[in-house]
Design a protein around this motif. Structure first.
Motif, mmCIF file in Angstrom:
data_model
loop_
_atom_site.group_PDB
_atom_site.id
_atom_site.type_symbol
_atom_site.label_atom_id
_atom_site.label_comp_id
_atom_site.label_asym_id
_atom_site.label_seq_id
_atom_site.Cartn_x
_atom_site.Cartn_y
_atom_site.Cartn_z
ATOM 1 N N ARG A 123 0.657 -1.250 0.053
ATOM 2 C CA ARG A 123 0.199 -0.089 0.117
ATOM 3 C C ARG A 123 0.940 1.158 -0.103
ATOM 4 N NH1 ARG A 123 -5.087 -1.124 -1.373
ATOM 5 N NH2 ARG A 123 -5.394 -3.272 -0.537
ATOM 6 N N PRO A 124 0.506 2.266 -0.592
ATOM 7 C CA PRO A 124 0.990 3.360 -0.773
ATOM 8 C C PRO A 124 1.307 4.068 0.897
ATOM 9 C CG PRO A 124 -0.540 3.635 -2.411
ATOM 10 C CD PRO A 124 -0.832 2.512 -1.618
ATOM 11 N N VAL A 125 2.502 4.372 1.329
ATOM 12 C CA VAL A 125 2.627 4.872 2.721
ATOM 13 C C VAL A 125 3.356 6.198 2.757
ATOM 14 C CG1 VAL A 125 3.595 4.383 4.892
ATOM 15 C CG2 VAL A 125 2.842 2.410 3.421
ATOM 16 N N LEU A 126 2.463 6.960 3.561
ATOM 17 C CA LEU A 126 3.449 8.666 3.890
ATOM 18 C C LEU A 126 3.959 8.404 5.232
ATOM 19 C CD1 LEU A 126 3.972 11.349 2.959
ATOM 20 C CD2 LEU A 126 1.679 12.015 3.476
ATOM 21 N N LEU A 127 5.013 8.832 5.382
ATOM 22 C CA LEU A 127 5.574 8.559 6.827
ATOM 23 C C LEU A 127 5.439 9.972 7.480
ATOM 24 C CD1 LEU A 127 7.181 7.162 8.969
ATOM 25 C CD2 LEU A 127 9.312 7.517 7.679
ATOM 26 N N ILE A 128 4.850 10.007 8.567
ATOM 27 C CA ILE A 128 4.414 11.310 9.361
ATOM 28 C C ILE A 128 5.243 11.159 10.686
ATOM 29 C CG2 ILE A 128 2.719 12.596 10.409
ATOM 30 C CD1 ILE A 128 2.147 12.061 7.419
ATOM 31 N N ALA A 129 6.243 12.068 10.907
ATOM 32 C CA ALA A 129 6.972 12.382 12.038
ATOM 33 C C ALA A 129 6.104 13.423 12.949
ATOM 34 C CB ALA A 129 8.406 12.717 11.677
ATOM 35 N N ASN A 130 5.410 12.978 13.807
ATOM 36 C CA ASN A 130 4.616 13.662 14.613
ATOM 37 C C ASN A 130 5.457 14.436 15.838
ATOM 38 O OD1 ASN A 130 2.358 15.068 15.488
ATOM 39 N ND2 ASN A 130 1.426 13.550 16.506
ATOM 40 N N LYS A 131 4.764 15.374 16.529
ATOM 41 C CA LYS A 131 5.490 16.044 17.688
ATOM 42 C C LYS A 131 6.713 16.540 17.430
ATOM 43 C CE LYS A 131 3.005 12.707 20.528
ATOM 44 N NZ LYS A 131 2.853 11.785 21.590
ATOM 45 N N ALA A 132 6.808 17.176 16.313
ATOM 46 C CA ALA A 132 8.190 17.505 15.707
ATOM 47 C C ALA A 132 8.124 19.143 15.769
ATOM 48 C CB ALA A 132 8.558 17.343 14.314
ATOM 49 N N GLU A 133 7.871 19.683 16.914
ATOM 50 C CA GLU A 133 7.722 21.150 17.157
ATOM 51 C C GLU A 133 9.100 21.657 17.101
ATOM 52 O OE1 GLU A 133 6.808 18.829 19.428
ATOM 53 O OE2 GLU A 133 4.457 19.151 19.558
ATOM 54 N N GLY A 134 9.251 22.813 16.342
ATOM 55 C CA GLY A 134 10.231 23.537 16.268
ATOM 56 C C GLY A 134 11.555 23.004 15.490
ATOM 57 N N ARG A 135 12.751 23.738 15.612
ATOM 58 C CA ARG A 135 13.842 23.361 14.972
ATOM 59 C C ARG A 135 14.355 21.887 15.204
ATOM 60 N NH1 ARG A 135 17.507 28.938 14.286
ATOM 61 N NH2 ARG A 135 16.004 29.757 13.023
ATOM 62 N N GLN A 136 14.325 21.749 16.525
ATOM 63 C CA GLN A 136 14.973 20.713 17.133
ATOM 64 C C GLN A 136 13.919 19.486 16.672
ATOM 65 O OE1 GLN A 136 15.334 20.650 21.520
ATOM 66 N NE2 GLN A 136 16.736 19.326 21.557
ATOM 67 N N GLY A 137 12.807 19.550 16.638
ATOM 68 C CA GLY A 137 11.929 18.686 16.451
ATOM 69 C C GLY A 137 12.082 18.023 14.805
ATOM 70 N N ALA A 138 12.148 19.101 14.144
ATOM 71 C CA ALA A 138 12.367 18.700 12.758
ATOM 72 C C ALA A 138 13.848 18.055 12.430
ATOM 73 C CB ALA A 138 12.306 20.230 11.772
ATOM 74 N N ALA A 139 14.546 18.562 13.156
ATOM 75 C CA ALA A 139 15.840 17.738 13.002
ATOM 76 C C ALA A 139 15.651 15.951 13.721
ATOM 77 C CB ALA A 139 16.997 18.258 13.745
ATOM 78 N N ALA A 140 15.065 16.162 14.782
ATOM 79 C CA ALA A 140 14.871 14.627 15.243
ATOM 80 C C ALA A 140 13.994 13.828 14.257
ATOM 81 C CB ALA A 140 14.080 14.740 16.497
ATOM 82 N N ALA A 141 13.133 14.530 13.324
ATOM 83 C CA ALA A 141 12.324 13.758 12.391
ATOM 84 C C ALA A 141 13.012 13.113 11.335
ATOM 85 C CB ALA A 141 11.399 14.520 11.713
ATOM 86 N N MET A 142 14.512 13.521 11.323
ATOM 87 C CA MET A 142 15.259 12.820 9.860
ATOM 88 C C MET A 142 15.757 11.635 10.410
ATOM 89 S SD MET A 142 15.104 14.961 7.530
ATOM 90 C CE MET A 142 13.402 15.262 8.016
ATOM 91 N N GLU A 143 15.542 11.152 11.658
ATOM 92 C CA GLU A 143 15.977 9.881 12.132
ATOM 93 C C GLU A 143 14.938 8.774 11.339
ATOM 94 O OE1 GLU A 143 16.009 9.221 16.318
ATOM 95 O OE2 GLU A 143 17.357 11.065 16.538
#
Length: 479
Positions: A123-143
């Motif tokens: 099935r097509p999947v879109l990966l959602i990195a939730n609770k990624a508030e601010g710059r620090q959260g966006a960086a952690a989402a890359m994991e």
């Protein structure tokens, strides 16, 4: 008049499923995308147990959005195993899966396990990195790249960050929209015999909404089992544990008369026993579903008879002006059926006089025996709730009732009741006009209501009687 092309129905919409392990914010994201607080949200893992569905719009595309229970490894016969099976069933029908992770918690073994499982589903999947508030959260989402599901999209469902980009991504990944066929195969054909079919076309194009039906009752009465039986699939999680359903879940079904919007609700316990905040939210959702319904099926465990809490729920249904059908479930487990039905009927007649004649259906939701009798009774109750009485017939009946029993004296003076009219249906509401009519005693009001119910065939439905007095211009202090 030519027919306009029909829009896709709910059954034709692309399905977008939100999945992931417990407590990653799936229901919060669901509420954000739907645009209203529809799913219960609490800071407790496993709040969502049954699939929750709603229609919404993503960049001009209407979609069916599905919230699911958390994916957990558990034996199939356990509650969490049944919850996972329900989520897997939703994924199997999805056009797009939104796989949510919690960036604050990092990538967990459960995330890795279910990401690998999703890759195998095709099935097509879109990966959602939730609770990624601010710059620090966006960086952690890359994991989340390590999960092998493509580029993660960093959002914060709680704070509304990144949702615009998310809706754009969803719209881009949906299957192409099918062209809407023109009736008859040619645009010009729609205009043939236009004058002859104009009236019929207007009749067909009138919007007809589904009948709104809510299933309510005490915990463990078999409400979810009944919904599954009506749908013909294991849509709701069921089991011996009381209180499995926590949120009100709406589904659409069709019978031979048209669509029915069916709502399964959490069990209603006595107020004194409602302690936890989550259960309070469940009860609030149930009461809201009851208020939005047209017909309410009050489900009882026939082996236990009528409990005081059942009567309290029935009185709430009557106060809200909804028509009610009494459903006696687990009828297959009743030993003396004649005595049981008589005892239930006697209790209902004495305790619910304002709903005299309430329709009763007995069945077994577990085996399916007798369930086919329910929806026809619901349709008849709905027709009664919508019934209108002609003014002429109403006042002929009213004159006969006055001749049979004259209104009593009030403060030594006789009331002059003049005429009645029906103000509205849903529920049937009548207005009685007369001099000092507002002083009419309650027992005479009951006499009139019971006469309305018997003469005009209004069993079980709430009846409203409004009193409108006329002012006497020669009375003291007037004129």
């Amino acid at each position: 008049m030519a027919k306009l092309p029909s829009v896709p129905t709910g059954d034709d919409l692309p399905v977008v499923v939100i999945a992931g392990r417990p407590n990653v914010g799936k229901s919060t994201l669901f509420n954000r995308l739907v645009g209203r607080r529809q799913a219960l949200v609490a800071d407790t893992p496993g709040v969502t147990r049954d699939r929750k569905e709603a229609e919404t719009v993503m960049r001009g595309r209407r979609v069916r959005l599905v919230d699911t229970a958390g994916l957990e490894e558990a034996a199939a016969d356990t509650l969490y195993g049944r919850m996972r099976a329900s989520s897997e069933s939703a994924v199997a029908q999805a056009d797009l899966v939104l796989f949510c992770i919690d960036t604050r918690a990092g990538i967990t073994p459960a995330d890795e396990h279910f990401a690998a499982w999703l890759r195998r589903q095709g099935r097509p999947v879109l990966l959602i990195a939730n609770k990624a508030e601010g710059r620090q959260g966006a960086a952690a989402a890359m994991e989340a790249f390590a999960l092998g599901l493509g580029t993660p999209l960093a959002i914060s469902a709680e704070h509304g960050e990144g949702l615009s980009d998310l809706m754009g991504e969803i719209a881009d990944r949906l299957p192409p929209q099918a062209p809407v066929p023109v009736a008859g195969g040619m645009a010009d054909a729609a205009f043939e015999d236009d004058d002859a079919e104009a009236g019929e076309a207007e009749e067909d194009d009138r919007p007809v909404g589904p009948l709104r039906l809510a299933i309510v009752g005490r915990p463990n009465a078999g409400k979810s089992t009944l919904l599954n039986r009506l749908l013909g699939e294991e849509r709701m999680i069921t089991g011996p544990e009381p209180g499995l359903t926590r949120d009100s879940v709406t589904v659409l079904l069709h019978d031979e008369h048209g669509p029915i919007q069916l709502v399964d609700t959490a069990g209603l316990r006595r107020r004194a026993r409602i302690e936890e905040s989550l259960e309070k939210m469940s009860v609030s959702a149930t009461i809201e579903a009851l208020k939005m319904a047209e017909v309410v099926v009050l489900t009882l465990d026939a082996t236990l008879g009528v409990h005081e809490q059942d009567l309290q729920i029935a009185r709430l249904i009557e106060r809200e002006g909804r028509c009610c059908v009494l459903a006696l479930n687990k009828w297959d487990a009743v030993e003396d059926r004649i005595a049981t039905r008589q005892a239930i009927s006697d209790r209902i007649e004495t305790s619910l006089a304002q709903m005299r004649g309430i329709p009763v259906v007995s069945f077994s939701a577990l085996t399916g025996a007798g369930v086919n009798k329910l929806l026809p009774v619901v349709r008849r109750a709905h027709a009664t709730w919508n019934k209108r009485v002609p003014t002429g017939a109403l006042n002929r009946w009213f004159e006969a009732m006055l001749e049979r029993h004259s209104p009593p004296l009030v403060s030594g003076r006789r009331l002059k009741l003049r005429y009645m009219t029906q103000a509205k249906a849903r529920p049937p509401t009548f207005i009685l006009f007369g001099t000092r009519a507002e002083q009419l005693p309650e027992d005479y009001q009951r006499y009139l209501v019971n006469g309305l119910r018997e003469t005009f065939d209004l069993p079980g439905t709430p009846i409203r009687l409004l009193l409108r007095g006329t002012k006497n211009p020669y009375a003291e202090g007037q004129g």
